[in-house]
Structure formats: C-alpha cells, structure tokens
Design a protein around this motif. Sequence first.
Motif, short mmCIF file in Angstrom:
data_model
loop_
_atom_site.label_atom_id
_atom_site.label_comp_id
_atom_site.label_asym_id
_atom_site.label_seq_id
_atom_site.Cartn_x
_atom_site.Cartn_y
_atom_site.Cartn_z
N LYS A 65 4.64 -34.14 -23.06
CA LYS A 65 4.77 -33.00 -22.32
C LYS A 65 4.42 -33.02 -20.73
N ASP A 66 3.56 -33.97 -20.53
CA ASP A 66 3.18 -34.04 -18.98
C ASP A 66 4.38 -35.38 -18.34
N LEU A 67 5.07 -35.83 -19.20
CA LEU A 67 6.13 -36.89 -18.51
C LEU A 67 7.34 -36.44 -18.84
N LEU A 68 7.75 -35.26 -19.36
CA LEU A 68 9.04 -34.74 -19.67
C LEU A 68 10.09 -34.62 -18.32
N GLN A 69 11.23 -35.01 -18.58
CA GLN A 69 12.07 -34.71 -17.36
C GLN A 69 13.14 -33.84 -17.95
N PHE A 70 13.66 -33.04 -17.13
CA PHE A 70 14.63 -31.78 -17.41
C PHE A 70 16.15 -31.97 -17.06
N GLU A 71 17.06 -31.32 -17.87
CA GLU A 71 18.48 -31.36 -17.97
C GLU A 71 18.71 -30.52 -16.43
N VAL A 72 18.06 -29.41 -16.36
CA VAL A 72 18.52 -28.57 -15.20
C VAL A 72 17.54 -28.71 -14.18
N GLY A 73 17.75 -28.19 -12.98
CA GLY A 73 16.91 -28.17 -11.90
C GLY A 73 16.70 -29.43 -11.11
N SER B 64 13.40 -34.43 -9.79
CA SER B 64 12.29 -35.27 -9.55
C SER B 64 10.94 -34.54 -10.46
N ILE B 65 11.34 -33.35 -10.84
CA ILE B 65 10.25 -32.61 -11.75
C ILE B 65 9.70 -33.34 -12.79
N ILE B 66 8.58 -33.75 -13.10
CA ILE B 66 8.24 -34.16 -14.61
C ILE B 66 7.04 -33.54 -14.76
N GLY B 67 7.24 -33.16 -16.18
CA GLY B 67 6.08 -32.41 -16.98
C GLY B 67 6.33 -31.00 -17.15
N VAL B 68 5.88 -30.40 -18.16
CA VAL B 68 6.29 -28.85 -18.58
C VAL B 68 5.65 -28.21 -17.53
N GLU B 69 4.31 -28.28 -16.96
CA GLU B 69 3.55 -27.42 -15.93
C GLU B 69 4.19 -27.56 -14.71
N ASP B 70 4.72 -28.64 -13.98
CA ASP B 70 5.47 -28.65 -12.71
C ASP B 70 6.75 -27.91 -13.00
N ASP C 191 8.28 -24.61 -10.71
CA ASP C 191 9.58 -24.83 -10.09
C ASP C 191 10.58 -23.84 -10.52
N GLY C 192 11.13 -23.07 -9.53
CA GLY C 192 12.07 -22.22 -9.96
C GLY C 192 13.40 -22.81 -10.28
N SER C 193 13.62 -23.88 -9.86
CA SER C 193 14.82 -24.61 -10.24
C SER C 193 15.08 -25.11 -11.66
N VAL C 194 14.18 -25.16 -12.38
CA VAL C 194 14.07 -25.34 -13.75
C VAL C 194 13.85 -24.17 -14.43
N TYR C 195 15.23 -23.85 -14.97
CA TYR C 195 15.21 -22.41 -15.71
C TYR C 195 15.33 -22.68 -17.26
N ARG C 196 15.64 -23.97 -17.60
CA ARG C 196 15.78 -24.03 -18.99
C ARG C 196 14.82 -25.59 -19.36
N TYR C 197 14.21 -25.49 -20.53
CA TYR C 197 13.27 -26.70 -20.63
C TYR C 197 14.01 -27.65 -21.55
N ASP C 198 15.38 -28.00 -21.69
CA ASP C 198 15.97 -29.06 -22.30
C ASP C 198 15.62 -30.38 -21.79
N VAL C 199 15.13 -31.33 -22.67
CA VAL C 199 14.77 -32.62 -22.19
C VAL C 199 15.83 -33.36 -22.03
N ARG C 200 15.92 -34.31 -20.92
CA ARG C 200 16.69 -35.06 -20.60
C ARG C 200 16.40 -36.70 -20.80
N GLY C 201 14.91 -36.58 -20.92
CA GLY C 201 13.99 -37.86 -20.91
C GLY C 201 12.45 -37.79 -20.77
N ILE C 202 11.85 -39.14 -20.86
CA ILE C 202 10.41 -39.10 -20.85
C ILE C 202 10.13 -40.23 -19.97
#
Length: 152
Positions: A58-66, A69-75, A79-90
Amino acid sequence: MSKHTPGPWKWFGNASSNHVYLATTHSGRRYVMDFVRWGMRGAQPRFQPEKRGMVDAKDLLQFEVGDQSIIGVEDAKKDGSVYRYDVRGINSADARLIESAWVIPVLLEALQECEAYFDNRADADCDQDGYIPNEEMKLLTLVRDALRKAGA
C-alpha cells in the motif's frame, strides 16, 4: 530504475505459523516478498525495495489517475489529482520482475530455437594452444548455460 533482487529465489515458510515468503537462497535469505494483513478481510504483499526493510505494498502503489509521481495510498489521499485508487503498478523492481514473469516461457522457447540453430553451426579450429571456438560455438555455450540455469 532500481534493480531487482538477484536470484535465485525460492518460497519458504511454515504452515503451522501461517507464514509464507519469497526470499533469496543466498546472502542470508534476503526477503523479496511476504504478506501481511490489510483490513479485516484482505492481505497485501510486502517488498524490500533498495534494502530499506520490508515495505507494505500500500505504501508502494502507483495509481491509474492523477499525478503519476504519487506513490502510496497516504500520499494519494493527500493529493487532489488522485480521485480513484485503481492501481497501475507497485513501485518495486521485484514486483515489476514478478509481473513480467509471464514472458519466461516465450524466452525459453526462443533460447531453445537458438540452441538448435547454433548447434548446427558451432565449430572450432585447433592450433598448438588448443581449440579456438567460432562465434556460433561461443554463443551456443552462453545459450546452453542460460537454459541450464533456467532448468530447461
């Protein structure tokens, strides 16, 4: 891009303690991946990126939207640009290596074809110092060594 943990890797664990993990068979059995609880019904892998100790996925996840450069659920939540938490990678070289493992059978098949090709063309000359292999024989040696290491 960081490098993956050098192999060979093997699964270890103990069924009595409900614990399984992937680790090296060298260097003091360095963990590559293990699993931890995530919430009430889930589990997540953990990785050891760049020798920082085990880090929850969860601290290494990368997201499809937003912001990419954001890495991890907490970050992502901050960040307002990540509005969905669909994972694109670790963000872990070992996770990327595991993700690309599907291509190994294709590569092995190609190596086996190379072996057959070079086997028919491998030759060596001989002089007072011994055998001098041609390029095909040198490549055949590399191909066979790779196939042996892969267990093929």
